[in-house]
Structures are given as C-alpha cells and as structure tokens.
Design an enzyme around this catalytic site. Structure first.
Site, PDB file in Angstrom:
ATOM      1  N   HIS A 206       1.807   4.342  -3.109  1.00  0.00           N
ATOM      2  CA  HIS A 206       1.788   5.802  -3.006  1.00  0.00           C
ATOM      3  C   HIS A 206       3.032   6.398  -3.675  1.00  0.00           C
ATOM      4  CE1 HIS A 206      -1.742   6.290  -0.600  1.00  0.00           C
ATOM      5  NE2 HIS A 206      -1.248   5.758   0.504  1.00  0.00           N
TER       6      HIS A 206
ATOM      7  N   GLU B 128      -6.196   6.860  -1.005  1.00  0.00           N
ATOM      8  CA  GLU B 128      -6.108   5.702  -0.118  1.00  0.00           C
ATOM      9  C   GLU B 128      -6.813   4.492  -0.723  1.00  0.00           C
ATOM     10  OE1 GLU B 128      -4.246   5.401   2.455  1.00  0.00           O
ATOM     11  OE2 GLU B 128      -3.581   7.485   2.325  1.00  0.00           O
TER      12      GLU B 128
ATOM     13  N   HIS C 100       0.839  -1.203   0.000  1.00  0.00           N
ATOM     14  CA  HIS C 100       0.000   0.000   0.000  1.00  0.00           C
ATOM     15  C   HIS C 100       0.877   1.257   0.000  1.00  0.00           C
ATOM     16  CE1 HIS C 100      -3.441   2.558   1.505  1.00  0.00           C
ATOM     17  NE2 HIS C 100      -2.419   3.237   2.004  1.00  0.00           N
ATOM     18  N   GLU C 101       1.868   1.300   0.887  1.00  0.00           N
ATOM     19  CA  GLU C 101       2.739   2.478   0.968  1.00  0.00           C
ATOM     20  C   GLU C 101       3.598   2.635  -0.276  1.00  0.00           C
ATOM     21  OE1 GLU C 101       2.287   4.686   3.155  1.00  0.00           O
ATOM     22  OE2 GLU C 101       0.873   3.479   4.311  1.00  0.00           O
TER      23      GLU C 101
END
Length: 306
Positions: free
Chosen positions: A144, A215, A140-141
């Site tokens: 980004h 997100e 997930h990070e």
C-alpha cells in the site's frame, strides 16, 4: 525511488480516475457552499485547512485513534526484523513501525508518501499469526505504501469528512440566526444539507470501489514479493475468523478506519452490504491467491483448509 513491488497499472488508473472525479466533486461542492453561505473566504479557509491537516497529520490521527505507539527494535525485535527484510527485498524506505494494544487482529499502513509512512500492527495480530503469516500481512501493508494508494485513500476520504463538518458548521453558524431571515435561513439550510448529502453519497461509493480493488492489488503484490501466497491466505482466513469473535462494541470503535485495515472490522459476513464494503470478500481474495499459488507452483493454500 521505485520499489520492487510489482507495479499495477490498473490500480494507478483507478486511483487517477477516482481522484479526478473527486476533485471535480470537491470543486463543485466548495462552489455550491460559497453560493449558499455567501462567504467564500470562510469556506475556502476551512476546506483548505482540513485537507492540509488530513494530508499532513493522517498518520498521527490514525495512530491516536487506534491507540498505536511507535516501537523501537529493542521492544519488538522480530517485528522490526520482518519489516527490515521486506523493505530490503522491495528496495523501499523502511516505514515507522508501531504497535496497537488491541486484541482485534489487524494491521494498517498510513502516511502521505513512502518516506513518511507508518505500519502498525495490533498485539492481537502478533499473538495469533505464525512468522510466515505475519510476513505476508506486512508485505500487504508495505505494498500500500509503495503503490502510494494509502495517500490516495487519505485524500479521497477527506471529501466525506468535510461534507459532514460543513453541515455541523451550518447548524451553529450565525447565519442561522432568528428574525426576518428565518424563511431564507430554512431554504439555505435545506440546500446545504442536500448538497452535503449528495457529495457524501457519491464520494462514499467512489472510495469504496477504489478500496476494494486496492486490497486485491495489495494481496497480489505481497504474494508475488514473498513468493508465498499460501501464507497470506492462511493469515486472511485466520484473521477474518477471529475478528468475527471480537465483541461488537470493540469492532464499532475500529470501523471508522476500515478502509485502512488489512481486513475490515465486521463481526459477520456483510451479505448485501458487501456492495458498500471497503474490502472484497474473503472468497475473492482467496481465489486470487489460489491462482497466484498455481502460477508460482505452490501445492496448496493452507488458508482454505483452516
């Protein structure tokens, strides 16, 4: 270099529109301050300097604020191994790996581009998650970073910061000296405050609308890259529940960086405040992961059962 994280055209469009609108707002803000403060050199230098500092040093500022430090493989071999594997799968540069000595389970990514990025996890997160769950959070990070929305959020959040700083400057500037200029000073002061408040409010809403979507985009990209949306759902459920049990004073320290976190530092369900939240609700995130799980043929989402 293009990573293997699935591109998200809707995210790109939202980032472009948000930056365009904030850019117009920023130009109008600076122009208004020049007219009001009658010192274009001072306004431009301060605004330009702050923007440059936030762009170039945002990663160091975030790490310092959250008590994070860069860690080598010898200290956290499992963490580095997961990051290495995900970066190899995604075909992207490996970011700097950092750990924050905080019990609050969370993670964040920062940096101006994929070649100058930092991924930081807290010791609270490392202690609570299983390996597959940690992989989902790190994916997930990393998404980004790959989508470059970390840099966009960093730049976008600058406008609200500079609006607040200008107001503080106005308080202490010699512009607000005494004497015959008292009445004019009050008018200028009120105008600066009004402009700053309007700029802050508009930028606040634009940034949060973008943040909520990014997100969801990161959840989607991470689930597709790892092929295990259920692990990410489990991590989300576990982390959200544990954050609700963190002391309020610790959460308040972290809330300034909510836009960068895996999950927001909120002690309870925000209710109507969800409209102004940096993150979509847990239910929205789990619902999306459930759809992806069905598409990929996973049988269940453990996160819904925890």
């Amino acid at each position: 270099m293009q990573s293997r994280f699935r591109s998200d055209r809707r995210l790109t469009v939202r980032m472009t529109v948000t930056l365009f609108l904030l850019g117009l707002l920023y130009v109008a803000f600076v122009a208004a301050l020049i007219v009001l403060l009658k010192s274009w050199v001072l306004v431009v230098v301060i605004a330009g300097g702050m923007l440059g500092a936030q762009y170039w040093f945002s990663d160091r500022i975030a790490l310092f604020a959250m008590r994070g430090r860069v860690v080598e493989r010898e200290e956290y071999p499992e963490l580095h191994t997961v990051v290495d594997r995900l970066c190899a799968i995604a075909d992207m540069p490996k970011p700097v790996v950092a750990v924050s000595q905080m019990d609050m389970p969370n993670a964040f990514a920062t940096g101006r581009n994929p070649d100058n990025a930092v991924v930081c996890v807290t010791t609270g997160l490392l202690r609570r998650l299983q390996p597959a769950e940690l992989e989902g959070v790190l994916a997930h990070e990393l998404s980004h970073v790959a989508h470059k929305d970390v840099a966009v959020i960093t730049i976008a959040s600058f406008l609200g910061v500079i609006a607040g700083l200008i107001v503080r400057f106005a308080f202490y500037s010699q512009l607000f000296g005494g004497g015959r200029r008292d009445q004019n000073t009050a008018v200028v002061f009120a105008a600066v405050m009004a402009v700053s408040a309007a700029v802050y409010a508009i930028s606040f809403l634009l940034i949060r609308a973008l943040s909520r979507y990014r997100e969801l985009a990161a959840d989607r990209a991470a689930a597709l890259l790892t092929g295990r949306p259920s692990a990410l759902a489990s991590a989300l459920t576990k982390v959200t529940g544990d954050i609700a049990r963190i002391p309020a004073k610790d959460l308040r320290t972290a809330q300034a960086f909510n836009a960068f976190y895996f999950t927001p530092a909120l002690g309870a369900e925000p209710g109507l405040a969800q409209i102004f939240s940096t993150h979509p609700s847990l239910e929205q995130r789990l619902e999306q992961l459930g759809r992806i799980s069905t598409e990929l043929g996973e049988t269940a989402l453990p996160g819904k059962a925890d």
